[in-house]
Structures are given as C-alpha cells and as structure tokens.
Design an enzyme around this catalytic site. Structure first.
Site, mmCIF file in Angstrom:
data_model
loop_
_atom_site.group_PDB
_atom_site.id
_atom_site.type_symbol
_atom_site.label_atom_id
_atom_site.label_comp_id
_atom_site.label_asym_id
_atom_site.label_seq_id
_atom_site.Cartn_x
_atom_site.Cartn_y
_atom_site.Cartn_z
ATOM 1 N N GLU A 167 0.876 -1.167 0.000
ATOM 2 C CA GLU A 167 0.000 0.000 0.000
ATOM 3 C C GLU A 167 0.918 1.223 0.000
ATOM 4 O O GLU A 167 1.827 1.311 0.833
ATOM 5 C CB GLU A 167 -0.878 0.036 1.252
ATOM 6 N N ARG A 213 5.613 -12.767 9.298
ATOM 7 C CA ARG A 213 6.356 -11.561 8.974
ATOM 8 C C ARG A 213 7.660 -11.525 9.764
ATOM 9 O O ARG A 213 7.823 -12.180 10.789
ATOM 10 C CB ARG A 213 5.521 -10.334 9.294
ATOM 11 N N LYS A 226 4.649 0.311 9.824
ATOM 12 C CA LYS A 226 4.676 1.585 9.116
ATOM 13 C C LYS A 226 4.134 2.701 10.004
ATOM 14 O O LYS A 226 4.599 3.828 9.959
ATOM 15 C CB LYS A 226 3.857 1.489 7.823
#
Length: 549
Positions: free
Chosen positions: A33, A257, A267
RNA sequence: UGCCCGAUAGUAUAAUGGUAGUACGACAGAUUUUGGUUCUGUUUGUCUUGGUUCGAAUCCAGGUCGGGCAACCA
C-alpha cells in the site's frame, strides 16, 4: 554432488502445483500500500515473491494496493519502486488496485443482483455492535431486507455522490453468526469524498481491502498470493468472493512476517518516528527502512542474503540483529576499499626519521581481492595513531604500543616506543618512538616479529572528516511488547558524530564506494557530504575479539 | 474462555514414521602486516501428558504457552 537444499512450505506447494499440472507456470505479486516507505520486513516479502518467480521460471507483478485515498500518496509509490529496483528485482507489470475500480464496481453490482449484497444505512458504531463479539453471534438489521432493485439504486446513488461520507455502506450477506468475524456481513464499499492519487475525483466510493485484493489477484491470474499471518482469517472471505464471482481461483498462502530485535517494524510506528522527528526522515540510517539501510551502507546483496537466511515459516519470530550484521560484513569484507582513519588521535614522533621528509608507501586496497589494486599513503616523522592503541601500563597480551614495546604500522615500518611526553596536567602530549628502517613493509629483513599492527595517518596530510556512528535505535529487544509508549524505549545514544583523521586518498571517495576503515568498521559516504566536508556513515563495526575481554 | 494459527539449541530454520542437522551467536584454539578475514573444535534443543506403532519431532487425543480475529485500515 549438490546437497539438496530443503524447501520451505511455499516452495513445496509450488513444486506440487507444477508437478500435478495445476499450473504451467507461476505468477506472484508484491502488493504494497503506498502509504509509507518499505522496511526490511517488506524486503523479506519482496525477496520471497520475486525469488519464487525467479526460481520457478515465473513472473511477479508489482501492484499498489491503493484503495484508501486518504493515506496514500505518489511519493510513496516512487520510493517503493526505487526500493524494489535497488534490491535487484524487475517486475513484469506495474499495476494498481485502482486500475480495477470499474471492474470491482461491476463485481459489486453482480453480488447485489445475486441478492448477496445490501446497502446499510447504519452508523459504524451500530454496525460494530450488531456484529457481536467473537463469543457472541451478531444480528442482521432491517437494511439487509432491502430488495435487489432498491440496493442497486442505492448503490448507484452512492457512486453518484448523493450521500456524505459514512452515510451508507455496501455489505455482503454471508453469516452474522460465523465464528470468523470477517464473515459477519463484511463491508465491501464505503463512501469517501477524497481525491485519489491516480483516479483523482472519479470515485467517491472505494472498495475495502477484502473486496479488492483477492479480485485483483484473480484479474491478474496470480497463482500464488503470498501474505502475512494476520490475513489467515481473511482467507475464507478471499475464497468466497472468487467463488461467488466465478473468477480465476488465485490462492492465498500466509507466512510469518519478519521481526528484528531492537527496532520496530510497523509503518505506523515508523511514521511516528519520522513525524515527531526522532529520526531525520524515512531514510535516516538508523531506520529499518530499505532506504535507511541503503543510506547506512547496506548492500542489496546483503539484504537478499539476509532474507534467504531468516527463512520462511509460520511461527512468530524475532530475528537477532547480529544476523543482519553478519550478512553485511560478509559482503562488505569482499568489496570494501581499505583505508586508514584515526578517530581519537595521539601524536607519535619518530625521532630517528628525517625531519621534513615524506615517502609514499603502497598499500593494497583490499587483501580479499587480488585485483583490487593498491594506493599510496604518505609517511613521515609525525604520525597519528589511535589513543586506544597505546597503554602506559599494559595488561598481559596487549599487542599494541606501550613503553619499550614494538608494533608494526600497517604497510609501513615497525616502531618502538621510547618515551612518553606529557602535558603539565599529566595527559599525554606525544609519544617518542624510533623506527626500524629495515622493517619496511614488503621488504622487511629486520627479522623482528611483532604481534600488533596499527593503523595510522601521516599527521600533516591527515584529512578531517565527519563520521556518524550509529547504534541500535531502541534500548530493548522488542519495543512493541513493552509497557507504555514504544518511543520511551528509544536509545538516546543511537547517533554519535565524531571527527576522523583520514589518509589523503579518502578525498576521492564516491557515493557508491564502500570502505573499511582499518580495524574500525565499514563506512560509506553520506549524501550530506560536500566537497569541502566529507561525511561518512558507519554501516557496521568490525567484529571485535579484543575489547570484549 | 468462541474460532483460527503456531510451538525443535540463545536466535532462526531443516529432518515429511527410521542416526535430531545447518546457519548466526557464544566459547576455545590455529593462521594472520586489520585482535578483521580464513580454518578447526566445543557448547546448548524436539512445550507437556497420554495413545497408535517394532519405531514418533513427525500421526491421534487432552493440556500448557505464544500469537491473531470484534477498523467505513491494509
């Protein structure tokens, strides 16, 4: 012969799919994104997705998942493309979820026509309440009873801009008592009168992630859609849409992850560090962002190697920073140009060396690289060595300079310390040494063997440079799992700016060069440098087997 | 106290019913004109309790622990 390298669970699935003929070739995608800079966790995902395609002769699309116009920006699109390229990967196609907005809209109308979607006028609070809890099933409200025609009209009105943000949503009719919260009539379209970085003001309704991602995969014929663990509960929904729409059955697979100790990997948190100026920007060399690591001096090779070594699995992990350091040292050791820089100087006067004389000595650029060539270094009567490399009262097994002791000056001569010259306050002003003329590097016939070799610079020729030494960003291994604000665990000493006295050849440093400052660490030129002020970032120190003792 | 995912040396990751291995770390030694590199060696592990089996890290059941799920975020 070649020992079989074991496969990770995704490779096993792919090999099985290829073997059974389920797919002739594979197509993966990397779907960021564009709402922030990529970090090393993304690097792992990039290496996985592109690496799989490379390994099995497939392709990878770069697809920006841009369904939320309020957080997304072209600045991020550009940085992401730069980072992926820098890591060494080429995408087959550059796509955007927003490329599919028309298609997605028509998918939504199809679901309405099948009686599977309805427009809901409830507030978000009401919807949340009606959804129930994980242990309590939800209830469907009266809006779910609207007719197909009514829903179609309302949805078209939503698109036409007849309603304000939040006034209505389009939901899909699945199961309000599903144990999977994502299946309790999830919202698939919401109203946002916002400017989109690509579609501009064409739309005032935007699809939700669940309604965009799987269909985007399907439209592109992605065979293996790889994402992280938190999307596992979304998988039934992913498959439900594909099933109801009767489109290409992309399959979703999830892996754990990456987490790295002494840093944060979200983020949102990284954005906070940037916005609140705890760091200088997304590319601050202390940041775990790809751009930060790049500026710090990490190489694409070392990051790819790291991604390979951490492996792919489904269990939560917290990788030690030392593994990343190992990877970058291993690469830099092979390619870095050796230079001598003294950080905390003490003057050495070689009393038996002719005053005013200088000679040029030759030193290899990289002992690991036979083709690396040599450079010349001036040598003379007054030189600088590291304060650490001298002790007035040395302990046992101290191989460096001490009264009466001999050391080799790298690529120069063996010297012996004869006298300590002190200031009135007792501090050392200079060391008086003598050199052994027959011990010149490369033509040593002195017969003397010394244990220690020091780096040094010719004092009159030394060039002052700024060096930025970085340490871990956080003081605790896992800031996100600690009590309270993660920022209260920031390491106040993560940046130390010092002056270095460098050999003159450092003037020719270029931004793509990687250096090893002998016996210190690996460094690279920072973009803040100017021609009259060179600034170096310390990528990582050399392994030190001595000071630890 | 619903559902889902997971658990193998300090950290990661293999072993796919048949000798628990590899890497990083740590420690020790050799080599070295970088106390770097290189090389050698040492150290430490199957969450637990049952069951199936000639044989279980692996299959089954219960438990424990960790993570995720109730955004008009992705």
């Amino acid at each position: 012969m070649s020992e079989e390298k074991s496969l990770n669970f995704i490779e096993e699935i792919i090999e099985e799919d290829l073997r059974t003929g389920k797919h002739q070739s594979i197509l993966t995608r990397f779907p960021p994104e564009p709402n922030g800079y990529l970090h090393i966790g993304h690097a792992k995902s990039i290496c996985l997705n592109f690496g799989l395609a490379l390994k099995y002769g497939g392709k990878t699309n770069l697809r920006f998942d841009d369904t939320n116009p309020v957080t997304e920006d072209t600045e991020y699109v550009e940085s992401i493309k730069e980072d992926v390229k820098w890591l060494g990967f080429n995408w087959a196609n550059e796509f955007y979820a927003s490329d599919y907005f028309d298609q997605l809209y028509s998918f939504a109308e199809q679901l309405i026509e099948k009686g599977l979607a309805y427009v809901d006028d409830s507030t978000s609070e009401e919807i949340a309440t009606q959804k129930g809890t994980p242990t309590q099933s939800g209830v469907r409200n009266q809006y779910a009873n609207r007719t197909i025609a009514e829903n179609l009209q309302l949805f078209r009105d939503m698109r036409a801009g007849k309603y304000k943000d939040g006034e209505k949503v389009l939901r899909v009719k699945i199961d309000m008592s599903s144990p999977n919260m994502h299946m309790r009539d999830p919202i698939i379209y919401r109203i946002k009168h916002a400017h989109h970085h690509r579609t501009g003001d064409k739309w005032c309704i935007y699809p939700m992630y669940d309604f965009a991602h799987g269909q985007s995969d399907s439209i592109e014929n992605i065979t293996h859609s790889i994402c992280t663990l938190e999307f596992i509960p979304h998988r039934p929904l992913y498959e439900w849409f594909i099933e109801q729409l009767g489109i290409f059955p992309s399959k979703q697979y999830e892996f754990a992850r990456l987490n790295l100790n002494y840093t944060v990997m979200s983020k949102r948190k990284l954005l906070q560090l940037v916005n609140e100026h705890h760091v200088s920007g997304w590319d601050d060399p202390r940041m775990p962002t790809i751009s930060g690591l790049r500026r710090r001096g990490y190489t694409p090779e070392s990051l790819r190697d790291f991604a390979e070594r951490v492996g792919i699995a489904k269990r939560e992990n917290l990788i030690e920073f030392s593994l990343l350091e190992f990877c970058v040292r291993e690469h830099l050791n092979k390619i870095a140009l050796r230079r001598m820089v003294v950080f905390d100087p003490i003057k050495v006067i070689i009393t038996n060396y002719e005053e005013g004389k200088t000679e040029l000595l030759s030193s290899e650029n990289n002992p690991e690289d036979p083709n690396g060539g040599v450079r010349s270094i001036p040598f003379g009567r007054e030189i600088l060595i590291e304060q650490d490399d001298f002790m007035e009262n040395p302990p046992k097994k101290y191989f460096r300079l001490a009264p009466g002791q001999m050391v080799r000056l790298k690529s120069a001569y063996i010297i012996q310390c004869n006298e300590i010259i002190k200031n009135t306050d007792g501090s050392i002003q200079a060391l008086h040494c003598t050199y052994i003329p027959e011990s010149k590097s490369g033509q040593d016939n002195s017969g003397i063997h010394v244990k220690g070799t020091l780096h040094w610079v010719h004092a009159p020729a030394a060039l002052q440079v700024e060096v930025r030494e970085y340490d871990r960003l956080f003081q605790v291994e896992n800031p996100s799992s600690e009590e309270g604000d993660f920022k209260s665990y920031l390491n106040p000493n993560s940046l130390k700016v010092v002056t270095g006295y460098a050999e003159p050849s450092i003037k020719e440093a270029a931004s793509h060069d990687r250096f090893q400052f002998l016996r210190k660490g690996y460094y690279c030129l920072d973009k803040d440098s100017s021609s009259d002020k060179l600034i170096f970032n310390r990528t990582v120190t050399l392994k030190d087997g001595w000071t630890k003792k």
